[in-house]
Structures are given as structure tokens and as C-alpha cells.
Design an enzyme around this catalytic site. Structure first.
Site, PDB file in Angstrom:
ATOM      1  N   ASN A  71       0.963  -1.108  -0.077  1.00 51.85           N
ATOM      2  CA  ASN A  71       0.055   0.013   0.010  1.00 51.85           C
ATOM      3  C   ASN A  71       0.924   1.452  -0.112  1.00 51.85           C
ATOM      4  OD1 ASN A  71      -1.621   2.226   0.522  1.00 51.85           O
ATOM      5  ND2 ASN A  71      -2.991   1.230   2.267  1.00 51.85           N
TER       6      ASN A  71
ATOM      7  N   ARG B 243      -2.547  -2.156  -3.603  1.00 54.02           N
ATOM      8  CA  ARG B 243      -3.828  -1.464  -3.445  1.00 54.02           C
ATOM      9  C   ARG B 243      -3.491  -0.290  -4.234  1.00 54.02           C
ATOM     10  NH1 ARG B 243      -5.057   3.195   0.850  1.00 54.02           N
ATOM     11  NH2 ARG B 243      -7.210   3.536   0.479  1.00 54.02           N
TER      12      ARG B 243
ATOM     13  N   HIS C 213     -12.934   2.959  -0.186  1.00 47.26           N
ATOM     14  CA  HIS C 213     -12.832   2.042   0.916  1.00 47.26           C
ATOM     15  C   HIS C 213     -13.598   0.682   0.663  1.00 47.26           C
ATOM     16  CE1 HIS C 213     -12.835   5.521   4.439  1.00 47.26           C
ATOM     17  NE2 HIS C 213     -11.621   4.789   4.083  1.00 47.26           N
TER      18      HIS C 213
ATOM     19  N   HIS D 122     -17.381   2.310   8.017  1.00 45.71           N
ATOM     20  CA  HIS D 122     -15.814   2.278   8.123  1.00 45.71           C
ATOM     21  C   HIS D 122     -15.651   3.679   8.688  1.00 45.71           C
ATOM     22  CE1 HIS D 122     -11.704   1.434   6.921  1.00 45.71           C
ATOM     23  NE2 HIS D 122     -11.710   2.712   7.423  1.00 45.71           N
ATOM     24  N   LEU D 123     -15.315   3.580  10.108  1.00 46.23           N
ATOM     25  CA  LEU D 123     -15.227   4.882  10.713  1.00 46.23           C
ATOM     26  C   LEU D 123     -13.812   5.059  11.337  1.00 46.23           C
ATOM     27  CD1 LEU D 123     -18.384   4.825  12.826  1.00 46.23           C
ATOM     28  CD2 LEU D 123     -18.183   5.667  10.587  1.00 46.23           C
ATOM     29  N   GLY D 124     -12.881   5.918  10.524  1.00 47.94           N
ATOM     30  CA  GLY D 124     -11.618   5.908  10.948  1.00 47.94           C
ATOM     31  C   GLY D 124     -10.983   7.418  10.705  1.00 47.94           C
ATOM     32  N   ASN D 125      -9.906   7.730  10.377  1.00 51.38           N
ATOM     33  CA  ASN D 125      -9.691   9.073   9.940  1.00 51.38           C
ATOM     34  C   ASN D 125     -10.340   9.648   8.784  1.00 51.38           C
ATOM     35  OD1 ASN D 125      -8.366  11.349  10.611  1.00 51.38           O
ATOM     36  ND2 ASN D 125      -6.369  10.824   9.292  1.00 51.38           N
ATOM     37  N   GLY D 126     -10.348   8.576   7.712  1.00 59.03           N
ATOM     38  CA  GLY D 126     -11.382   8.690   6.654  1.00 59.03           C
ATOM     39  C   GLY D 126     -12.503   7.790   6.906  1.00 59.03           C
TER      40      GLY D 126
ATOM     41  N   ARG E 117     -11.947  16.079   6.893  1.00 61.17           N
ATOM     42  CA  ARG E 117     -12.601  16.281   5.612  1.00 61.17           C
ATOM     43  C   ARG E 117     -14.227  16.543   6.189  1.00 61.17           C
ATOM     44  NH1 ARG E 117     -11.250  10.991   3.186  1.00 61.17           N
ATOM     45  NH2 ARG E 117      -9.073  11.250   3.033  1.00 61.17           N
TER      46      ARG E 117
ATOM     47  N   GLY F  94     -10.717   2.479  12.727  1.00 57.70           N
ATOM     48  CA  GLY F  94      -9.805   2.841  14.129  1.00 57.70           C
ATOM     49  C   GLY F  94     -11.074   3.246  15.056  1.00 57.70           C
TER      50      GLY F  94
ATOM     51  N   GLY G 101     -14.752   2.884  14.615  1.00 62.27           N
ATOM     52  CA  GLY G 101     -15.496   1.569  14.653  1.00 62.27           C
ATOM     53  C   GLY G 101     -15.416   0.621  15.571  1.00 62.27           C
TER      54      GLY G 101
ATOM     55  N   ASN H 161     -12.851   0.645  17.908  1.00 58.42           N
ATOM     56  CA  ASN H 161     -12.254   0.737  19.182  1.00 58.42           C
ATOM     57  C   ASN H 161     -12.989   1.690  20.249  1.00 58.42           C
ATOM     58  OD1 ASN H 161      -9.642  -0.762  18.804  1.00 58.42           O
ATOM     59  ND2 ASN H 161      -9.288   0.771  17.170  1.00 58.42           N
TER      60      ASN H 161
ATOM     61  N   GLU I 169      -8.148  -5.391   5.419  1.00 61.71           N
ATOM     62  CA  GLU I 169      -7.810  -4.984   4.009  1.00 61.71           C
ATOM     63  C   GLU I 169      -6.700  -5.511   3.049  1.00 61.71           C
ATOM     64  OE1 GLU I 169      -8.325  -0.582   5.166  1.00 61.71           O
ATOM     65  OE2 GLU I 169      -8.937  -0.292   3.278  1.00 61.71           O
TER      66      GLU I 169
HETATM   67  P1  AMP Z   1      -8.009   4.800  11.224  1.00 60.42           P
HETATM   68  O1  AMP Z   1      -7.883   5.989  10.187  1.00 60.42           O
HETATM   69  O2  AMP Z   1      -8.767   3.784  10.729  1.00 60.42           O
HETATM   70  O3  AMP Z   1      -6.747   4.186  11.391  1.00 60.42           O
HETATM   71  O4  AMP Z   1      -8.706   5.298  12.524  1.00 60.42           O
HETATM   72  C1  AMP Z   1      -7.922   6.742  13.006  1.00 60.42           C
HETATM   73  C2  AMP Z   1      -8.858   6.934  14.156  1.00 60.42           C
HETATM   74  O5  AMP Z   1      -9.280   5.965  15.236  1.00 60.42           O
HETATM   75  C3  AMP Z   1      -8.363   8.108  14.927  1.00 60.42           C
HETATM   76  O6  AMP Z   1      -9.356   9.239  15.041  1.00 60.42           O
HETATM   77  C4  AMP Z   1      -7.990   7.750  16.372  1.00 60.42           C
HETATM   78  O7  AMP Z   1      -8.048   8.519  17.370  1.00 60.42           O
HETATM   79  C5  AMP Z   1      -9.228   6.574  16.464  1.00 60.42           C
HETATM   80  N1  AMP Z   1      -9.122   5.625  17.413  1.00 60.42           N
HETATM   81  C6  AMP Z   1      -8.027   4.592  17.377  1.00 60.42           C
HETATM   82  N2  AMP Z   1      -8.181   4.109  18.646  1.00 60.42           N
HETATM   83  C7  AMP Z   1      -8.973   4.610  19.311  1.00 60.42           C
HETATM   84  C8  AMP Z   1      -9.631   4.120  20.659  1.00 60.42           C
HETATM   85  N3  AMP Z   1      -9.099   3.258  21.519  1.00 60.42           N
HETATM   86  N4  AMP Z   1     -10.718   4.996  21.027  1.00 60.42           N
HETATM   87  C9  AMP Z   1     -10.952   5.844  20.292  1.00 60.42           C
HETATM   88  N5  AMP Z   1     -10.723   6.180  18.978  1.00 60.42           N
HETATM   89  C10 AMP Z   1      -9.603   5.512  18.588  1.00 60.42           C
END
Ligand code: AMP
Length: 375
Positions: A7, A66, A155, A183-187, A216, A305, A307, A309, A359
Site C-alpha cells: 500500500n 492497493r 474504502h 468504516h469509521l476512521g480518519n477517513g 474532511r 479505527g 468503529g 475501538n 484490507e
Molecule cells: P484509522 O484511520 O482507521 O486508523 O482510525 C484512526 C482514528 O481512530 C483516530 O481518530 C483515532 O483517534 C481513532 N481511534 C483509534 N483507537 C481508538 C480508541 N481506542 N478509542 C477511540 N478512538 C480510537
């Protein structure tokens, strides 16, 4: 088969070797800050270093790459040959940040490993099943037909993987399953899936649309852009920076880190409380919309990240949705666990799952499938 999954991002290279028979990860690593200054590592050097880091005796038999954008032509995993690279060059205009970096990684890896097959797996591909009503933007014909402006969605590898796991968990006939994957992360993106096929998704022509993300904004009135151009003194490049780097949770709180925002919200920081309300309001908006489009719902999936955690993030995302059969058990939701799990009460009509996305595994599976039986 041992598949090396690469990637190559705009400033990082993530790599992992997966045994596709056992699905075990045999080796992985990441190089960051590539090409950010004249003396930082190039993508070619990172690929060489990644290959040198492989344990002795580990022979890679294929490489899965990727690639963010496959445009309209690449809807399946594709064997990489010179003519395909030329076509990918032609897609830079659709993903100017991501595809050039992906392609630089592909070229460097093909140079370093010329004897084995290289396969591109596209982030957009899973969404090629969107019905025209979902993929067509209500714009003039010239923009739609000649400029390739439509909803592509992103995604896809993650949504495909977690929806497959959800279908296995649901059991019964997978063709009938109605699933929303978050899919809940930075994106972040939401996808509506019926019978394993993507029916709608919240990212659109670019990954800027849809949910509120780390930096974003997700959906905003497009006229904000023309307003900033005409009356705000913004250049196109400045608007690009606003929409990709300065908005979302960062624009609302100064931080894009959900963990930090949660901590601040707990201690009463009003900006952080409002940001989490806005973030989850938009998610509930999409859950409701997608359940309507699917004609009902069998499962809701959290991944990424946040979703995977954040118990608080998940609880806010389903707040008040009991009327449509969506609820979570607060004990199951808040118990620390990094595995695939069900967090809805056993009596719940809609199953709510937390499914860690994989992924790289999905890319390795698709690479191995194509290499074993080329189309
Ligand atoms: P990703 O882009 O999928 O790596 O997700 C990153 C996001 O996940 C960031 O906003 C992190 O703060 C959040 N994150 C990671 N671990 C945790 C956690 N244990 N509790 C809350 N948010 C988390």
C-alpha cells in the site's frame, strides 16, 4: 501462496506478506515520511528495504497492490502489465493525491520483483454495482459523460471484507442480506449492501463526501465552494486544503484524533461535545437513509479505527434507532475486545457487529484468486 501486499501512499509504504492458504500474516512493516524532504527515503528505496526485511526463506510468489482509483474501466482485480500502467496513468486526474503514489510503488516493485505476477486491487471496485440512481450525479450531461464525474465510492476493499464476514455471521441465504457497513476512521464512509453488492455509499466522486471525518467535512452545500471562490478570496488550492486537511473533527475542535476528542468531551469541553454530536448525527442520517434504500436492515457493521475501538462512538451512532430495530447492549459494547463480535442484544431484530477490517487480507485473497485462475 505467499502474497506481498503493498500500500504505497503519498508519503508512506505499508507492506505485509500473507499466506493465502492459512490466511496468516507472515511479516509486515511500514515506512513513513517518504519523499517529504530531499534527504528522506524514496519509494524505490522503501520497496528495496521492505524486501530486504523479509525473513530468510520467505519467498514471495505474487504482489497485490492497493490502488485507490480504478475509474470506470477497472472494476476487478487486474494483472499489471505495461498497457494497464498506461491506462492507470490516465486516471491521475481522478485521484491526483493517491494514484500517482500508488503507481510509483507499483513501478518500483515491478522493477525489484520482475519475475512474479503483480495485481492491482482497486478501492473503488466494490462499488461498481451501484445502480445508476445512486452513481449518477444530477449534473449537466457534458460533466457526466465527458468528464467522468459520478459517484465512484472508496474504502471498497474494507466494505467488501467486513460485509462478507457479516454475511457469514448472519447465516442463511446471503443473497437476501441487507447490511450497512460503517468504516469509521480518519477517513470514514458508510455503504448500503444488498446480497453482497454495494447499492450506495457515502463517499462520492472523491473521498471528501459523506460522513464527517478526521479532516474532511463530508457533505457540505457545494455552493460553499463557489462562495469562497467569489467572495472569500480563496484560491482553488486553498479550498482544496480546507476540504481535505482543515475540516471535519479538526475544523470543529482543532484535533482530528477521536480519542482526544472523546477525552475532552468527557471533561465537558463544549467544542468536543458538539463535534461528537455532529459526527454521530451524520452517521445516524446515513443509517436511516440506507435502511430505507435497502427496504429494511439485517445487520449494521462497525469497522475502522473508531468503529473498532470506540464504545462511545458506536453508542452515539445508534442513539435513538431502537424504533428501527437497531440497538446495542451496553455491556457487550463497552467490554474491551479486539476481535469480531456481536454487540446487539440477542433478541434484537438487527444484528450489530464490530468487525476488525483486514484490507491486506482481502487484497491478498483477490490477488491469489486472480493469479491461480487468470481471466
Ligand atoms: P484509522 O484511520 O482507521 O486508523 O482510525 C484512526 C482514528 O481512530 C483516530 O481518530 C483515532 O483517534 C481513532 N481511534 C483509534 N483507537 C481508538 C480508541 N481506542 N478509542 C477511540 N478512538 C480510537
Amino acid at each position: 501462496m505467499s502474497v506481498l501486499v503493498l500500500n504505497a501512499g503519498s508519503s508512506s509504504l505499508k507492506f505485509q506478506v500473507i499466506d493465502t492458504d492459512t490466511e496468516a500474516s507472515l511479516h509486515s512493516g511500514v515506512f513513513e515520511e517518504l519523499g517529504v524532504s530531499p534527504d528522506s527515503m524514496s519509494i524505490d528505496a522503501a520497496i528495496t528495504a521492505a524486501l530486504e526485511s523479509l525473513p530468510a526463506g520467505l519467498n514471495v510468489t505474487a504482489v497485490g497492490h492497493r490502488v485507490v482509483h480504478g475509474g470506470e474501466q477497472f472494476v476487478d482485480p487486474t494483472m499489471l502489465q505495461e498497457d494497464v500502467l498506461t491506462q492507470l496513468d490516465g486516471l491521475f486526474f481522478l485521484a491526483p493525491l493517491h494514484n500517482p503514489a500508488n503507481l510509483a510503488g507499483i513501478r518500483a516493485a515491478m522493477h525489484a520483483l520482475p519475475e512474479i505476477p503483480h495485481v492491482a486491487v482497486f478501492d473503488t471496485a466494490f462499488h461498481h454495482t451501484l445502480p445508476p440512481a445512486a452513481s449518477t450525479l444530477a449534473l449537466p450531461e457534458e460533466l457526466r459523460r465527458q468528464r467522468g464525474i459520478r459517484k465512484y465510492g472508496f474504502h471498497g476493499t474494507s466494505h467488501r471484507y467486513v460485509s462478507g464476514v457479516a454475511s457469514d455471521l448472519l447465516g442463511g441465504d446471503p443473497h437476501t442480506h441487507r447490511v450497512i457497513t460503517l468504516h469509521l476512521g480518519n477517513g470514514s464512509s458508510a455503504t448500503a449492501i444488498r446480497g453482497g453488492q454495494s447499492m450506495d455509499t457515502s463517499m462520492s466522486f472523491t473521498p471528501t463526501a459523506g460522513l464527517v471525518m478526521g479532516t474532511r467535512p463530508g457533505d457540505v452545500d457545494p455552493a460553499v465552494v463557489t462562495f469562497l471562490l467569489e467572495h472569500g478570496g480563496y484560491s482553488a488550492a486553498e479550498i482544496h486544503a480546507v476540504l481535505n486537511s482543515d475540516s471535519g473533527l479538526k475544523g470543529l475542535t482543532g484535533s482530528s484524533d477521536f480519542r482526544e476528542i472523546t477525552r475532552r468531551a468527557r471533561s465537558g469541553d463544549e467544542d468536543a461535545v458538539l463535534a461528537m454530536d455532529i459526527w454521530s448525527w451524520r452517521i445516524r442520517h446515513y443509517i436511516g437513509a440506507y435502511a430505507a434504500l435497502l427496504g429494511g436492515l439485517d445487520a449494521l457493521v462497525f469497522t475502522g479505527g473508531i468503529g473498532e475501538n470506540s464504545a462511545e462512538g458506536r453508542a452515539l451512532s445508534v442513539l435513538g434507532l431502537e424504533f428501527m430495530g437497531v440497538s446495542i447492549d451496553s455491556y457487550l459494547n463497552s467490554r474491551p475486545n479486539s476481535k469480531t463480535r456481536t454487540i446487539s442484544p440477542s433478541s434484537s431484530p438487527v444484528s450489530v457487529f464490530v468487525i476488525p477490517t483486514q484490507e491486506e487480507l482481502e487484497i491478498a485473497r483477490q490477488t491469489a484468486a486472480l493469479v491461480s485462475s487468470p481471466r
